[in-house]
Write a protein that holds these residues in place. Sequence first.
Motif, PDB file in Angstrom:
ATOM      1  N   ALA A  65      31.432  33.637  30.053  1.00 27.98           N
ATOM      2  CA  ALA A  65      32.045  32.990  31.216  1.00 27.98           C
ATOM      3  C   ALA A  65      32.891  33.976  32.020  1.00 27.98           C
ATOM      4  N   ALA A  66      33.539  34.913  31.317  1.00 32.72           N
ATOM      5  CA  ALA A  66      34.421  35.865  32.001  1.00 32.72           C
ATOM      6  C   ALA A  66      33.640  36.765  32.948  1.00 32.72           C
ATOM      7  N   LEU A  67      32.329  36.897  32.716  1.00 31.62           N
ATOM      8  CA  LEU A  67      31.525  37.791  33.545  1.00 31.62           C
ATOM      9  C   LEU A  67      31.440  37.332  34.992  1.00 31.62           C
ATOM     10  N   SER A  68      31.711  36.036  35.213  1.00 33.22           N
ATOM     11  CA  SER A  68      31.576  35.523  36.583  1.00 33.22           C
ATOM     12  C   SER A  68      32.570  36.215  37.519  1.00 33.22           C
ATOM     13  N   THR A  97      32.196  37.248  41.565  1.00 30.48           N
ATOM     14  CA  THR A  97      33.104  36.618  42.522  1.00 30.48           C
ATOM     15  C   THR A  97      34.543  36.993  42.199  1.00 30.48           C
ATOM     16  N   PRO A  98      34.856  38.289  42.328  1.00 27.25           N
ATOM     17  CA  PRO A  98      36.216  38.717  42.004  1.00 27.25           C
ATOM     18  C   PRO A  98      37.209  38.308  43.085  1.00 27.25           C
ATOM     19  N   THR A  99      38.461  38.258  42.694  1.00 28.30           N
ATOM     20  CA  THR A  99      39.515  38.024  43.667  1.00 28.30           C
ATOM     21  C   THR A  99      39.877  39.357  44.300  1.00 28.30           C
ATOM     22  N   VAL A 100      39.997  39.389  45.608  1.00 21.42           N
ATOM     23  CA  VAL A 100      40.406  40.628  46.264  1.00 21.42           C
ATOM     24  C   VAL A 100      41.789  40.410  46.858  1.00 21.42           C
ATOM     25  N   GLY A 101      42.791  40.983  46.200  1.00 22.90           N
ATOM     26  CA  GLY A 101      44.163  40.826  46.695  1.00 22.90           C
ATOM     27  C   GLY A 101      44.680  42.149  47.225  1.00 22.90           C
ATOM     28  N   ASP A 102      45.982  42.220  47.426  1.00 23.58           N
ATOM     29  CA  ASP A 102      46.606  43.479  47.846  1.00 23.58           C
ATOM     30  C   ASP A 102      46.774  44.377  46.631  1.00 23.58           C
ATOM     31  N   PRO A 103      46.809  45.709  46.850  1.00 16.55           N
ATOM     32  CA  PRO A 103      47.022  46.601  45.707  1.00 16.55           C
ATOM     33  C   PRO A 103      48.373  46.354  45.043  1.00 16.55           C
ATOM     34  N   TRP A 104      49.348  45.781  45.781  1.00 18.14           N
ATOM     35  CA  TRP A 104      50.678  45.591  45.201  1.00 18.14           C
ATOM     36  C   TRP A 104      50.840  44.217  44.588  1.00 18.14           C
ATOM     37  N   GLY A 105      49.810  43.411  44.636  1.00 13.63           N
ATOM     38  CA  GLY A 105      49.884  42.094  44.008  1.00 13.63           C
ATOM     39  C   GLY A 105      49.491  42.188  42.545  1.00 13.63           C
ATOM     40  N   GLU A 106      49.893  41.216  41.757  1.00 16.23           N
ATOM     41  CA  GLU A 106      49.531  41.175  40.329  1.00 16.23           C
ATOM     42  C   GLU A 106      49.065  39.761  40.011  1.00 16.23           C
ATOM     43  N   TYR A 147      39.715  41.199  35.254  1.00 18.18           N
ATOM     44  CA  TYR A 147      38.748  42.025  35.987  1.00 18.18           C
ATOM     45  C   TYR A 147      38.850  43.475  35.526  1.00 18.18           C
ATOM     46  N   ARG A 148      40.091  43.925  35.333  1.00 18.55           N
ATOM     47  CA  ARG A 148      40.328  45.295  34.863  1.00 18.55           C
ATOM     48  C   ARG A 148      39.665  45.504  33.494  1.00 18.55           C
ATOM     49  N   GLU A 149      39.799  44.505  32.623  1.00 18.65           N
ATOM     50  CA  GLU A 149      39.206  44.622  31.287  1.00 18.65           C
ATOM     51  C   GLU A 149      37.686  44.711  31.360  1.00 18.65           C
ATOM     52  N   LEU A 150      37.103  43.949  32.288  1.00 20.22           N
ATOM     53  CA  LEU A 150      35.647  44.015  32.465  1.00 20.22           C
ATOM     54  C   LEU A 150      35.219  45.386  32.985  1.00 20.22           C
ATOM     55  N   LEU A 151      35.995  45.920  33.924  1.00 18.21           N
ATOM     56  CA  LEU A 151      35.662  47.234  34.488  1.00 18.21           C
ATOM     57  C   LEU A 151      35.669  48.288  33.381  1.00 18.21           C
ATOM     58  N   GLU A 152      36.656  48.177  32.482  1.00 21.39           N
ATOM     59  CA  GLU A 152      36.756  49.170  31.420  1.00 21.39           C
ATOM     60  C   GLU A 152      35.578  49.061  30.453  1.00 21.39           C
ATOM     61  N   LEU A 153      35.107  47.815  30.270  1.00 19.14           N
ATOM     62  CA  LEU A 153      33.989  47.597  29.351  1.00 19.14           C
ATOM     63  C   LEU A 153      32.674  48.124  29.923  1.00 19.14           C
ATOM     64  N   LEU A 154      32.538  48.076  31.240  1.00 19.53           N
ATOM     65  CA  LEU A 154      31.245  48.383  31.868  1.00 19.53           C
ATOM     66  C   LEU A 154      31.278  49.653  32.716  1.00 19.53           C
ATOM     67  N   ASP A 155      32.218  50.561  32.384  1.00 17.67           N
ATOM     68  CA  ASP A 155      32.291  51.783  33.190  1.00 17.67           C
ATOM     69  C   ASP A 155      31.131  52.723  32.849  1.00 17.67           C
ATOM     70  N   ALA A 213      36.691  44.776  45.333  1.00 16.92           N
ATOM     71  CA  ALA A 213      37.611  44.427  44.245  1.00 16.92           C
ATOM     72  C   ALA A 213      37.824  45.622  43.317  1.00 16.92           C
ATOM     73  N   THR A 214      36.760  46.381  43.078  1.00 18.34           N
ATOM     74  CA  THR A 214      36.880  47.560  42.217  1.00 18.34           C
ATOM     75  C   THR A 214      37.740  48.625  42.910  1.00 18.34           C
ATOM     76  N   SER A 215      37.520  48.803  44.218  1.00 20.26           N
ATOM     77  CA  SER A 215      38.354  49.734  44.982  1.00 20.26           C
ATOM     78  C   SER A 215      39.820  49.322  44.893  1.00 20.26           C
ATOM     79  N   ARG A 216      40.059  48.034  45.079  1.00 16.20           N
ATOM     80  CA  ARG A 216      41.419  47.510  45.025  1.00 16.20           C
ATOM     81  C   ARG A 216      42.068  47.790  43.676  1.00 16.20           C
ATOM     82  N   GLU A 217      41.298  47.570  42.626  1.00 16.10           N
ATOM     83  CA  GLU A 217      41.824  47.803  41.286  1.00 16.10           C
ATOM     84  C   GLU A 217      42.278  49.259  41.138  1.00 16.10           C
ATOM     85  N   PHE A 218      41.512  50.193  41.690  1.00 15.96           N
ATOM     86  CA  PHE A 218      41.862  51.603  41.564  1.00 15.96           C
ATOM     87  C   PHE A 218      43.031  51.961  42.489  1.00 15.96           C
TER      88      PHE A 218
END
Lengths: 245, 133
Positions: free
Chosen positions: A68-71, A75-84, A91-99, A113-118
């Motif tokens: 379920a987490a893969l969804s 459809t990731p949330t795209v927020g500001d880089p300064w938001g938490e 999403y960060r955990e998924l990125l680390e799993l699939l890098d 969303a990936t750009s935002r995370e970085f």
Amino acid sequence: MSLAEFVDEVADRRKRITVYGPEPPEDVSDLFETWNVTVDYEHLPTAPEDAFITVHEGEEFLGGVSAAALSTLTTPTVGDPWGESDREESYRELLELLDDTLFFSQNRRQLLATSREFEERAWRHGTGGLHATFQSEAAFGPQTEVYGRLAGQSDLSVHVYAPDDWRPVEAAPEWAPSTDGVHWHHAEAAELRRTWLVAYDGGSDPEQKCALVAFDDDGGEYEGFWTYDPGLVEEIIGYLQRNYA
Amino acid sequence: MIDEPPSSADLDAVLRVISDRERRFALYYLRERESTSVERLADVVGTWLAVEDGTAPAGVEERDRLLRALRETHLPELADIGLLDYDRETGTATLIPPCGVVDPLLETIASLEHATRVPPSAEAAAARNDRAL
């Protein structure tokens, strides 16, 4: 050497995803159809909502997550880089799993969303160099304020690489004040017109290094990967500096 | 070892050994596969439990802890009461069929594992209902 060679290198690594659950979940197969991964299914009498995946590279276990987490990948949330938010954490955990996995995607939202995370990682850490390429004015426009703030309100050194004929500070003077502090690098290179790249050198902490590299095939599909491999991130930033800085 | 009817000593041993949740989930997986490597067992059971507990993603550290527990305790104990063969040389666990009384026992417990779990959302819904009353 070209940016495309980084993609070729990653293409040689292939991860294996195994899906466990009461029935083969179609959405997981659909999701990874265009990725450089092998997807297997094994029946397991979990509750349907507890279906999960494991990720291996060779025999090495990299991690596991609920199906379920893969969804949040599609459809990731795209927020500001300064938001938490908690969603960003998952999403960060998924990125680390699939890098270090080659993907093909028409999903600009996922790339954003990936750009935002970085970018957020760079913002949180507050020092070091953040490097980004923008294919066009249209790509940079909505990011003007974000990059202005990244450059102006932190000790980050922000470098933006763009095609030579696109000089936003001259073309759109109204952007100039808000992007004060951004180091612009212009070059006439075909690859800059089709590259979506964000790389952060981690400042003093190599563990923070990360990069996204993707190529637009002109048809709206991107081929690329993201990585937390410090050596690979260094190579990518080194390439940008040698060729365009 | 477990033929029907089991002695009360057998039953005691079985209940004691399967009172451990990690062992039960290892058995649930083995019931599907019959034979598997201890590494694969740790990957699957570790992730499954993390998802059940809402602590996923399952990381490598927790998986390595479970791998040690399977090798040193869980699989030898399950082998001792005759539920499986555990080959320490190859690191392979193989279910011993038929499981006699254990099979229906596990079946019942497996259905309870889900039923007794209160997901956070259900808890929240219950709290809302309380307030409504």
